[in-house]
Design an enzyme around this catalytic site. Structure first.
Site, mmCIF file in Angstrom:
data_model
loop_
_atom_site.group_PDB
_atom_site.id
_atom_site.type_symbol
_atom_site.label_atom_id
_atom_site.label_comp_id
_atom_site.label_asym_id
_atom_site.label_seq_id
_atom_site.Cartn_x
_atom_site.Cartn_y
_atom_site.Cartn_z
ATOM 1 C CG HIS A 61 -2.004 -0.951 1.216
ATOM 2 N ND1 HIS A 61 -3.154 -0.770 1.951
ATOM 3 C CD2 HIS A 61 -2.162 -2.125 0.560
ATOM 4 C CE1 HIS A 61 -3.970 -1.790 1.755
ATOM 5 N NE2 HIS A 61 -3.381 -2.627 0.914
ATOM 6 C CD GLU A 63 -2.216 4.318 3.057
ATOM 7 O OE1 GLU A 63 -3.393 4.516 3.403
ATOM 8 O OE2 GLU A 63 -1.900 3.477 2.186
ATOM 9 C CB CYS A 91 -6.799 -0.308 4.928
ATOM 10 S SG CYS A 91 -5.051 -0.765 5.015
#
Length: 170
Positions: A61, A63, A91
């Protein structure tokens, strides 16, 4: 202790534009267009965009890449004086990484009704049961961030529909 934003509106917009630039890198690779940047003392020290399809790794992801690069840049796993900007609400995994890395402030663009844990389904980042809480602000350039995702999925559905027609000999 109640956290407050240390960013001006101009800074928020500027750094979210940098995250959008990262999201467009993902989109160019046919990845879901999500981008993130980590900021320390008004300087971007970590950048990332989604690479799940290319890596076939569920943890790829935006991030996670931005946090990893930021930690490497400052030589510490503690990002205590940092802000993270991401185009989509984090998430559970990414919110957890933000808590564990002690990120002070989290800014996101589009809300995620299916998986957002920075205020939509729950807010892991401000839960007092954890030993760290972050300031959270959603909706920064929400329309621009949301349209990246909406357009991406609209085009994906159209391509799948066309491929199905082609395979059926229409």
């Amino acid at each position: 202790m109640e956290r407050v934003s240390t960013m001006t509106e101009e800074q928020k917009i500027s750094f979210m534009h940098a995250a959008i630039t990262e999201a467009k890198k993902a989109e160019a690779l046919a990845e879901v267009p999500i981008g993130a940047v980590v900021v320390f003392q008004n300087e971007i020290i970590g950048r990332g965009h989604n690479l799940r399809e290319h890596s076939q790794d569920a943890t790829s992801h935006a991030e996670m890449f931005a946090i990893k690069e930021a930690c490497e840049k400052i030589g510490s796993w503690r990002l205590e004086e940092c802000q993270l900007f991401v185009t989509l609400e984090p998430c559970p995994m990414c919110s957890g990484a933000m808590i564990l890395s002690r990120i002070e402030e989290v800014y996101f663009g589009a809300f995620d009704p299916k998986g957002g844990t920075a205020g939509t389904l729950m807010n892991l980042l401000t839960d007092p049961r954890f030993n760290h809480q972050a300031y959270v602000e959603g909706g920064v350039l929400a329309a621009e961030c949301g349209s990246l995702l909406t357009n991406f999925f609209r085009e994906l559905r159209a391509r799948k529909k066309q491929a199905k027609k082609t395979s059926q000999g229409e």
